[in-house]
Motif scaffolding. Structure first.
Motif, PDB file in Angstrom:
ATOM      1  N   GLN A 355       2.482   0.874  -8.243  1.00 29.34           N
ATOM      2  CA  GLN A 355       2.917   1.199  -6.617  1.00 29.34           C
ATOM      3  C   GLN A 355       2.853   2.746  -5.918  1.00 29.34           C
ATOM      4  N   GLY A 356       1.960   2.372  -5.593  1.00 31.07           N
ATOM      5  CA  GLY A 356       1.492   3.978  -4.890  1.00 31.07           C
ATOM      6  C   GLY A 356      -0.317   4.368  -5.434  1.00 31.07           C
ATOM      7  N   ASP A 357      -0.462   3.541  -5.741  1.00 29.35           N
ATOM      8  CA  ASP A 357      -2.050   3.558  -5.995  1.00 29.35           C
ATOM      9  C   ASP A 357      -3.033   3.933  -4.948  1.00 29.35           C
ATOM     10  N   MET A 358      -3.741   4.236  -4.783  1.00 23.91           N
ATOM     11  CA  MET A 358      -4.938   4.458  -3.236  1.00 23.91           C
ATOM     12  C   MET A 358      -5.711   3.677  -4.573  1.00 23.91           C
ATOM     13  N   ILE A 359      -6.336   3.346  -3.200  1.00 23.87           N
ATOM     14  CA  ILE A 359      -7.671   1.790  -3.535  1.00 23.87           C
ATOM     15  C   ILE A 359      -8.582   1.877  -2.673  1.00 23.87           C
ATOM     16  N   PHE A 360      -9.580   0.768  -2.855  1.00 26.08           N
ATOM     17  CA  PHE A 360     -10.676   1.198  -1.367  1.00 26.08           C
ATOM     18  C   PHE A 360     -10.997  -0.366  -1.794  1.00 26.08           C
ATOM     19  N   ASN A 361     -11.584  -0.248  -0.249  1.00 21.35           N
ATOM     20  CA  ASN A 361     -11.899  -1.910   0.536  1.00 21.35           C
ATOM     21  C   ASN A 361     -13.526  -1.129   0.805  1.00 21.35           C
ATOM     22  N   ILE A 392      -1.381 -12.863  -9.845  1.00 16.82           N
ATOM     23  CA  ILE A 392      -1.491 -12.676  -8.897  1.00 16.82           C
ATOM     24  C   ILE A 392      -0.087 -12.318  -7.831  1.00 16.82           C
ATOM     25  N   VAL A 393      -0.536 -11.518  -6.524  1.00 15.26           N
ATOM     26  CA  VAL A 393       0.955 -11.226  -6.302  1.00 15.26           C
ATOM     27  C   VAL A 393       0.457 -10.856  -5.051  1.00 15.26           C
ATOM     28  N   ALA A 394       1.444 -10.422  -4.388  1.00  9.97           N
ATOM     29  CA  ALA A 394       1.575  -9.718  -2.871  1.00  9.97           C
ATOM     30  C   ALA A 394       1.581  -8.007  -3.002  1.00  9.97           C
ATOM     31  N   VAL A 395       1.211  -7.324  -1.947  1.00 10.34           N
ATOM     32  CA  VAL A 395       1.233  -6.126  -1.695  1.00 10.34           C
ATOM     33  C   VAL A 395       1.761  -5.645  -0.427  1.00 10.34           C
ATOM     34  N   LEU A 396       2.222  -4.901  -0.337  1.00  7.10           N
ATOM     35  CA  LEU A 396       2.262  -4.062   1.701  1.00  7.10           C
ATOM     36  C   LEU A 396       1.764  -2.704   1.480  1.00  7.10           C
ATOM     37  N   GLY A 397       1.452  -2.385   2.700  1.00  5.45           N
ATOM     38  CA  GLY A 397       0.992  -1.534   2.569  1.00  5.45           C
ATOM     39  C   GLY A 397      -0.409  -1.152   3.184  1.00  5.45           C
ATOM     40  N   LEU A 398      -1.559  -2.244   3.294  1.00  8.41           N
ATOM     41  CA  LEU A 398      -2.478  -2.333   3.518  1.00  8.41           C
ATOM     42  C   LEU A 398      -2.371  -2.747   4.852  1.00  8.41           C
ATOM     43  N   LYS A 399      -3.633  -1.729   5.983  1.00 10.20           N
ATOM     44  CA  LYS A 399      -3.748  -1.966   7.069  1.00 10.20           C
ATOM     45  C   LYS A 399      -4.753  -2.331   7.086  1.00 10.20           C
ATOM     46  N   GLN A 400      -5.965  -2.566   7.006  1.00 14.88           N
ATOM     47  CA  GLN A 400      -6.594  -2.109   6.816  1.00 14.88           C
ATOM     48  C   GLN A 400      -7.732  -3.628   6.716  1.00 14.88           C
ATOM     49  N   THR A 401      -6.736  -4.621   5.206  1.00 14.96           N
ATOM     50  CA  THR A 401      -7.210  -4.911   4.735  1.00 14.96           C
ATOM     51  C   THR A 401      -7.201  -7.080   5.187  1.00 14.96           C
ATOM     52  N   VAL A 402      -8.374  -7.545   5.612  1.00 15.40           N
ATOM     53  CA  VAL A 402      -8.358  -8.795   5.998  1.00 15.40           C
ATOM     54  C   VAL A 402      -8.791 -10.758   4.890  1.00 15.40           C
ATOM     55  N   THR A 403      -8.389 -11.275   5.159  1.00 10.35           N
ATOM     56  CA  THR A 403      -9.118 -11.909   4.423  1.00 10.35           C
ATOM     57  C   THR A 403     -10.213 -11.725   3.738  1.00 10.35           C
ATOM     58  N   GLY A 404     -10.689 -12.087   2.322  1.00 10.76           N
ATOM     59  CA  GLY A 404     -12.274 -11.964   1.959  1.00 10.76           C
ATOM     60  C   GLY A 404     -12.633 -10.455   0.977  1.00 10.76           C
ATOM     61  N   ASP A 405     -11.206 -10.060   2.134  1.00 13.41           N
ATOM     62  CA  ASP A 405     -12.507  -8.040   1.792  1.00 13.41           C
ATOM     63  C   ASP A 405     -11.620  -8.242  -0.314  1.00 13.41           C
ATOM     64  N   THR A 406     -12.820  -7.604  -0.629  1.00 13.83           N
ATOM     65  CA  THR A 406     -12.346  -6.703  -2.171  1.00 13.83           C
ATOM     66  C   THR A 406     -11.312  -5.624  -2.608  1.00 13.83           C
ATOM     67  N   LEU A 407     -11.252  -5.662  -3.102  1.00 16.66           N
ATOM     68  CA  LEU A 407      -9.763  -4.044  -3.339  1.00 16.66           C
ATOM     69  C   LEU A 407     -10.113  -3.525  -4.504  1.00 16.66           C
TER      70      LEU A 407
END
Length: 709
Positions: A355-361, A392-407
């Motif tokens: 929680q709180g991690d910064m990740i890249f799309n 397999i989980v759900a995360v909140l806070g990703l605004k630019q991510t769509v189905t099929g995106d790699t994180l």
């Protein structure tokens, strides 16, 4: 036999797993009404996640949480949950995704199978393999997902275990390996005979919670011995030691762990399918299936390492192992826009996410912060501080991510394979009833399109009418219902219509020239393009420009202009597919040339191609399967023939005839009512998109004339 614990008794649901071998990521897949959700409800009850069983027919199933699902008694959206199961004193974590069975929601199955390690295929004990059973099986084949099978509804009138096994061989080209046999069928269904332990089991107490062991009844002993030998033949393919003992007829020396290890190896390597049976609704045999998930389906450690590409150079492959000490890599396989924000379902393939991690799309080239991590239970959720590979989980806070995106980890980037979804086949117009609803409608549709990759929105350039497209009548009906109820939008909706396509009739060589001089700097774009039709429905752009005839920075603009023109349609205004565009020459102006000028030039080039060779209309053809009593076969076939059908195959399943045909979608509107009328309500049908085919000339001219009105 296995045991279970109440969720939350030892904090298992929020603890990051350090032993990936205890995780099972599985999906429940099947034809509609085979009993997927009912089976899942039993799993939740027996694992202690739920205190009571929610029934689909009562609209109370936990996993069918949407209002539309509860009203219709069907699964529309895939739902995820996590539950514990204890086998031989060891506790395991099972992440389950319950998927829809209706073909209109096949994208839910597609994106779930993309991230699962194993699956349970559920079959109706009377019907055997049905139309959508084949579809989901092919999807699982494509993603190389190991499976076990559960022949459900063995208590149903007409249920036949042997018929279901044979239908798996015939229709799925599978190698079923029965691990159990039914202790009675239809109204005599009493329990299960386990061919590994050679014991019989009944399921007693509250909702069959108590698994009671018995000796195999004398009348079933010979059949059980024969079936056990058949099962051992499968096991011997994977274990030389078992084969040796089989040859020496020392069957009694083959141990249970040996059998399970061999069957597990065969399942994971796709050599055969372990088969189980029972009745989820009557609480027979589900616990044995849960055991089988642990015994025979893979953990994240048993499947091949995920292979991706370097986002800076696609020629470089990068492998991520299922381990916590690897850089983080995950795939977003589903998004849901809700009142709390953007909910993104992800599968972690490697590393740790906190929680709180910064990740890249890599697709959007953006950094995003994970504000919360949630373990989902249908529509309920439990917060987690961190999760690891295999989860397999759900995360909140990703605004630019769509189905099929790699994180991915910011410092160690990778792009995992994208997801492919079938083209839409049906469309309808939609307009807000008032101006006040216009913005609400646009926002609602944008949110739904982001969450559903098979829901498309487009605007007719000439009429400015908004057109929405989907996978079928039910799909669009659910969208319409959600707009009214969930988003409170009043809209006028047109009748469903076929989503036709167009393709060029032949190859041609054309120019696109855009020159404009209006004082000051002008616009200049000039390209020469060879267009050719393709065998598939894809689009390919080939850059053959040499000697700097067009500067490199303008070439992508030509591609963009052509793609936009394809979307806007050919002579009848439908999207154009199956095209190769080879840009081989052109010219530019030192001052007046721009990206916009070459984009317009590309569009003009395509328009010239349409004028020169014209287009052919393509229509979606559906694969239709009708199941009917013998006496109605003639009427069913006669009606299908009147719908331009090509009868492909006739089959028999006991007292039922199965008619398989290919029928244009344009002829199938309202077919549900017709087939019920022709059979006094006793026939049923299923259909799925097959392929796009050329529209007959006499119909084509009519459609073009209507489009030009």
């Amino acid at each position: 036999m296995s045991g279970q614990k109440r969720a939350g008794t030892d904090g298992w649901e929020s603890r990051m797993q350090t032993n990936l071998g205890i995780i099972r990521n599985i999906g429940i897949i099947a034809h509609i009404d085979a009993g997927k959700t009912t089976t899942t409800e039993r799993v939740l009850f027996y694992t202690g996640i739920e205190h009571s069983i929610g029934e689909v027919h009562d609209g109370a199933a936990t996993m069918d949480w949407m209002v539309q699902e509860q009203e219709r008694g069907i699964t529309i959206t895939s739902a995820a949950t996590t539950c514990p199961w204890t086998v031989d004193g060891n506790q395991f974590q099972i992440n389950i995704i319950d998927t829809p069975g209706h073909v209109d929601f096949t994208a839910e199955v597609e994106r779930s199978l993309r991230v699962l390690d194993g699956a349970v295929g559920v079959f109706d004990g009377k019907e055997g393999v049905e139309a959508q059973s084949e579809t989901v099986w092919r999807q699982a084949d494509r993603y190389r997902v190991p499976r076990i099978a559960f022949i459900n509804k063995i208590d149903k009138i007409g249920a036949n275990f042997n018929f279901c096994i044979e239908s798996m061989k015939r229709r799925l080209k599978a190698r079923p390996c029965p691990m159990v046999m039914p202790w009675g069928q239809e109204s005599e269904a009493k329990g299960i005979v386990d061919l590994v332990k050679m014991k019989a089991y009944t399921f007693e107490g509250d909702k069959g919670r108590d698994v009671v062991e018995h000796e195999i009844p004398a009348e079933l002993r010979d059949e059980a011995e024969t079936r056990r030998l058949e099962m051992l033949e499968f096991a011997s393919e994977m274990d030389d030691n078992i084969m040796e003992k089989m040859i020496e007829e020392k069957h009694s020396e083959i141990t249970i762990p040996q059998i399970r290890a061999a069957i597990r190896k065969g399942c994971i390597t796709h050599k055969f399918i372990p088969v189980f049976t029972g009745s989820a609704l009557k609480n027979l045999g589900v616990q044995i299936v849960i055991d089988a998930v642990i015994h025979y389906l893979p953990s994240p450690l048993d499947v091949p390492d995920i292979v991706g590409k370097d986002p800076k150079d696609e020629k470089i492959e990068i492998t991520r192992k299922a381990a916590l000490d690897q850089p983080m890599a995950a795939l977003a396989f589903k998004t849901m826009t809700e009142q709390h924000g953007e909910l993104t379902y992800i599968r972690l393939y490697s590393g740790v996410l906190k929680q709180g991690d910064m990740i890249f799309n890599p697709r959007s080239r953006t950094k995003e912060r994970v504000s919360r991590i949630l373990r989902m239970h249908a529509n309920d959720r439990n917060a987690a501080d961190d999760v690891g590979a295999g989860d397999i989980v759900a995360v909140l806070g990703l605004k630019q991510t769509v189905t099929g995106d790699t994180l991915t980890d910011i410092e160690n980037q990778v792009v995992l394979g994208a997801m492919q979804f079938p083209p839409t086949v049906i469309a309808m117009s939609i307009e807000p009833k008032t101006n006040a609803d216009r913005e609400k409608l646009a926002n609602a549709m944008r949110r739904m399109a982001k969450d559903d990759p098979t829901f498309r929105i487009q605007t007719d350039e000439e009429t400015q009418q908004t057109v929405i497209a989907g996978m079928g009548e039910l799909h669009l009906d659910i969208i319409r219902d959600r707009l009214l109820r969930e988003f409170k939008v009043e809209a006028n909706i047109g009748r469903p219509r076929v989503a036709y396509r167009e393709t060029l009739t032949s190859a041609c060589d054309v120019e696109g020239r855009f020159i404009r001089q209006t004082g000051g700097s002008g616009q200049y774009g000039h390209c020469k393009v060879k267009f050719a039709p393709r065998a598939d429905e894809g689009y390919e752009f080939v850059d053959s420009v040499t000697q700097g005839r067009i500067p490199r920075e303008f070439i992508p603009s030509v591609d963009k202009g052509i793609k936009n023109a394809l979307t806007n349609g050919g002579r009848a205004g439908y999207p154009v597919v199956g095209v190769t565009a080879e840009l081989y020459d052109g010219s530019y102006h030192d001052v007046d040339s721009s990206q916009i000028a070459f984009e317009v030039a590309g569009k003009i080039a395509f328009q010239e191609a349409v004028k020169k060779v014209g287009t052919t209309l393509l229509e979606p053809v559906m694969k239709v399967e009708v199941r009917t009593p013998e006496e109605f076969v003639g009427a069913i076939i006669g009606d299908l023939n009147s719908r331009r059908a090509i009868i492909d195959e006739m089959d028999t399943a006991f007292d039922t005839r199965i008619v398989k045909a290919f029928v244009p979608l344009a002829e199938m509107f309202g077919y549900a009512t017709v087939v019920r009328s022709l059979s006094t309500g006793r026939a049923s049908y299923a259909m799925e998109p097959h392929q796009y085919e050329k529209v007959p000339n006499h119909i084509q001219e009519k459609l073009v004339a209507e489009a030009k009105k």
